[in-house]
Design an enzyme around this catalytic site. Structure first.
Site, PDB file in Angstrom:
ATOM      1  N   CYS A 105       0.856  -1.172   0.000  1.00 17.81           N
ATOM      2  CA  CYS A 105       0.000   0.000   0.000  1.00 17.81           C
ATOM      3  C   CYS A 105       0.891   1.221   0.000  1.00 17.81           C
ATOM      4  CB  CYS A 105      -0.924   0.017   1.212  1.00 17.81           C
ATOM      5  SG  CYS A 105      -2.231   1.245   1.024  1.00 17.81           S
ATOM      6  N   CYS A 128      -0.007   4.240   1.539  1.00 16.20           N
ATOM      7  CA  CYS A 128      -0.358   5.262   2.537  1.00 16.20           C
ATOM      8  C   CYS A 128       0.762   5.542   3.540  1.00 16.20           C
ATOM      9  CB  CYS A 128      -1.664   4.918   3.244  1.00 16.20           C
ATOM     10  SG  CYS A 128      -1.630   3.385   4.164  1.00 16.20           S
ATOM     11  N   CYS A 182      -3.861   6.178  -0.170  1.00 14.44           N
ATOM     12  CA  CYS A 182      -3.330   4.896  -0.643  1.00 14.44           C
ATOM     13  C   CYS A 182      -3.033   4.879  -2.132  1.00 14.44           C
ATOM     14  CB  CYS A 182      -4.308   3.776  -0.285  1.00 14.44           C
ATOM     15  SG  CYS A 182      -4.668   3.694   1.484  1.00 14.44           S
ATOM     16  N   LYS A 234     -12.224  -5.054   2.225  1.00 22.93           N
ATOM     17  CA  LYS A 234     -11.601  -4.193   3.232  1.00 22.93           C
ATOM     18  C   LYS A 234     -12.480  -2.967   3.427  1.00 22.93           C
ATOM     19  CE  LYS A 234      -7.541  -1.446   4.325  1.00 22.93           C
ATOM     20  NZ  LYS A 234      -6.111  -1.199   4.117  1.00 22.93           N
ATOM     21  N   ARG A 288      -2.905   3.502  12.285  1.00 24.78           N
ATOM     22  CA  ARG A 288      -2.486   4.738  11.613  1.00 24.78           C
ATOM     23  C   ARG A 288      -1.494   5.508  12.462  1.00 24.78           C
ATOM     24  NH1 ARG A 288      -8.248   6.008   8.620  1.00 24.78           N
ATOM     25  NH2 ARG A 288      -8.206   4.042   7.454  1.00 24.78           N
ATOM     26  N   ARG A 341     -10.873   7.523   3.701  1.00 20.87           N
ATOM     27  CA  ARG A 341     -10.603   6.537   2.657  1.00 20.87           C
ATOM     28  C   ARG A 341     -11.889   5.983   2.037  1.00 20.87           C
ATOM     29  NH1 ARG A 341      -5.383   6.532   3.778  1.00 20.87           N
ATOM     30  NH2 ARG A 341      -4.454   5.658   5.656  1.00 20.87           N
ATOM     31  N   GLU A 350     -16.472  -7.705  -4.511  1.00 19.58           N
ATOM     32  CA  GLU A 350     -15.028  -7.429  -4.436  1.00 19.58           C
ATOM     33  C   GLU A 350     -14.216  -8.725  -4.408  1.00 19.58           C
ATOM     34  OE1 GLU A 350     -13.143  -4.942  -4.708  1.00 19.58           O
ATOM     35  OE2 GLU A 350     -14.157  -3.107  -4.122  1.00 19.58           O
ATOM     36  N   LYS A 378     -11.628  -7.864   6.214  1.00 15.81           N
ATOM     37  CA  LYS A 378     -10.960  -7.013   7.195  1.00 15.81           C
ATOM     38  C   LYS A 378     -11.845  -5.834   7.542  1.00 15.81           C
ATOM     39  CE  LYS A 378      -7.007  -3.994   7.569  1.00 15.81           C
ATOM     40  NZ  LYS A 378      -6.124  -3.158   6.843  1.00 15.81           N
ATOM     41  N   TYR A 428      -2.279  -9.423  15.863  1.00 15.06           N
ATOM     42  CA  TYR A 428      -1.168  -8.925  16.692  1.00 15.06           C
ATOM     43  C   TYR A 428      -0.965  -9.826  17.905  1.00 15.06           C
ATOM     44  CZ  TYR A 428      -1.844  -4.962  13.643  1.00 15.06           C
ATOM     45  OH  TYR A 428      -1.965  -4.187  12.518  1.00 15.06           O
TER      46      TYR A 428
HETATM   47  C1  PBG Z   1      -2.765   0.134   4.631  1.00 11.49           C
HETATM   48  C2  PBG Z   1      -3.289  -0.729   5.722  1.00 11.49           C
HETATM   49  C3  PBG Z   1      -4.054  -0.381   6.841  1.00 11.49           C
HETATM   50  C4  PBG Z   1      -4.193  -1.525   7.604  1.00 11.49           C
HETATM   51  C5  PBG Z   1      -3.541  -2.543   6.926  1.00 11.49           C
HETATM   52  N1  PBG Z   1      -3.011  -2.035   5.760  1.00 11.49           N
HETATM   53  C6  PBG Z   1      -4.564   0.936   7.284  1.00 11.49           C
HETATM   54  C7  PBG Z   1      -5.616   1.599   6.522  1.00 11.49           C
HETATM   55  O1  PBG Z   1      -6.148   1.100   5.542  1.00 11.49           O
HETATM   56  O2  PBG Z   1      -5.901   2.728   6.898  1.00 11.49           O
HETATM   57  C8  PBG Z   1      -4.897  -1.636   8.909  1.00 11.49           C
HETATM   58  C9  PBG Z   1      -4.357  -2.661   9.846  1.00 11.49           C
HETATM   59  C10 PBG Z   1      -4.778  -2.519  11.258  1.00 11.49           C
HETATM   60  O3  PBG Z   1      -5.555  -1.630  11.646  1.00 11.49           O
HETATM   61  O4  PBG Z   1      -4.315  -3.342  12.049  1.00 11.49           O
HETATM   62  N2  PBG Z   1      -3.718   0.673   3.783  1.00 11.49           N
END
Ligand code: PBG
Length: 327
Positions: A119, A121, A129, A194, A204, A216, A232, A247, A312
């Site tokens: 990504c 971002c 992104c 997502k 973030r 986003r 999707e 997610k 995590y």
């Molecule tokens: C990158 C990305 C994000 C997460 C995974 N890849 C952040 C977002 O989309 O803002 C989130 C992972 C998490 O919150 O543990 N785009």
């Protein structure tokens, strides 16, 4: 009492309860997200995610050894560069932070399976992104960059590529570029469903990737929708995704189940930063037991149908699975 069917009969002892368990878990299904920063000698705790750290490349042996000991063998890398710009050039720099982390890990810990989050971002000065056009992300312009990042991650040794940007057509673009460059055997795990979620808040902060303006919502999904999630997922599979993802995980069990029932590829669920933080913070207050809640959340995701669980809590969960507490 004349009760013939007594469900409690199968709950009468721990041994029996385990025997009739419907959801089995295995540590090989766990993936651990890991943040890598520039510099040396760094292990910085992420304030909003107690127990999670940002490591410089030279400090990676510590988490890798811990993962090995717990029996977790897959890592999802996120890079946090010092330098950010309009086009997120750090993301495709052959010597970028994620590329260095990948090279280092493949060299010193070849038994660890390395997935590269793809990504922009974390790398763009505006925190979005992709490539901006006015206030919005230009979908088609972004695709070329994503393809380029994917190739550079594969060159650095990524075992799998995980696009998390939510641009239309990205899986096809990435697959095409990987194939053209000889990486036909590198699979794509697509963040397919997502959602634009407030559960990403702590991430973030961890990745310093909050958008400088706006949100986003023009690329990540509206959380009111389920048919769109299925669309999707189907599109990503048509474009060549080997694994699809839902997610976040916690509030999205319905979709994990629907996707699992719909597709014929492995399904991953990502228990995101906000889920982790909620458990940690609530446990500190004494309101819930951290380990029990963590186990229950994981079992729920697997019961909903995921094959792969990104969390995590991977190490702690692996210990509970190996000790027979769950699974
Ligand atoms: C990158 C990305 C994000 C997460 C995974 N890849 C952040 C977002 O989309 O803002 C989130 C992972 C998490 O919150 O543990 N785009």
């Amino acid at each position: 009492m004349n009760i013939t069917r007594r469900p409690r009969r199968l709950r009468s002892s721990s041994l029996l309860r385990k025997m009739v368990r419907e959801t089995r878990m295995d540590v090989s299904a766990l993936v651990y997200p890991l943040f890598v920063v520039e510099g040396e000698g760094k292990k910085e705790e992420i304030a909003s995610m107690p127990g999670q750290y940002r490591y410089s490349v030279d400090r990676l042996p510590e988490p890798m050894e811990e993962l090995r000991q717990a029996g977790v063998s897959a890592v999802l890398f996120f890079g946090i560069p010092d330098h950010k710009d309009e086009t997120g050039s750090g993301a495709y720099d052959p010597d970028g932070i994620v590329q260095r982390a990948l090279r280092y890990t493949k060299k010193h810990f070849p038994d660890i399976y390395c997935i590269a989050d793809l990504c922009m971002c974390e790398y763009t000065s505006h925190g979005h992104c992709g490539i901006l056009c006015g206030q919005d992300v230009d979908n088609d312009k972004t695709l070329g960059y994503l393809a380029r990042i994917a190739v550079s991650q594969a060159q650095a040794g990524a075992d799998m590529i995980a696009p998390s940007d939510m641009m239309d057509g990205r899986v096809a673009a990435i697959r095409g570029a990987l194939d053209q460059n000889g990486y036909t055997e590198v699979p794509i795990i697509a963040y397919s469903a997502k959602f634009a979620s407030s559960f990403y808040g702590p991430f973030r902060e961890a990745a310093d990737s909050a958008p400088a303006f706006g949100d986003r919502k023009t690329y990540q999904m509206d959380y009111h929708n389920r048919l769109e999630a299925l669309k999707e997922v189907q599109l990503d599979i048509e474009e060549g995704a080997d694994i699809v993802m839902v997610k976040p995980a916690l509030a999205y069990g319905d979709l994990i189940r629907e996707v699992r029932d719909l597709v014929r590829v492995p399904v991953a669920a990502y228990s995101v930063s906000g889920e982790y933080a909620m458990v940690k913070m609530t446990a500190v207050s004494g309101a819930v037991d951290e380990e029990n809640i963590m186990c229950e959340m994981a079992a729920a995701a697997f019961r909903a149908g995921c094959d792969i669980y990104i969390t995590y809590f991977a190490k702690e969960l692996a210990r509970c699975i190996n000790a027979g507490k769950i699974g």
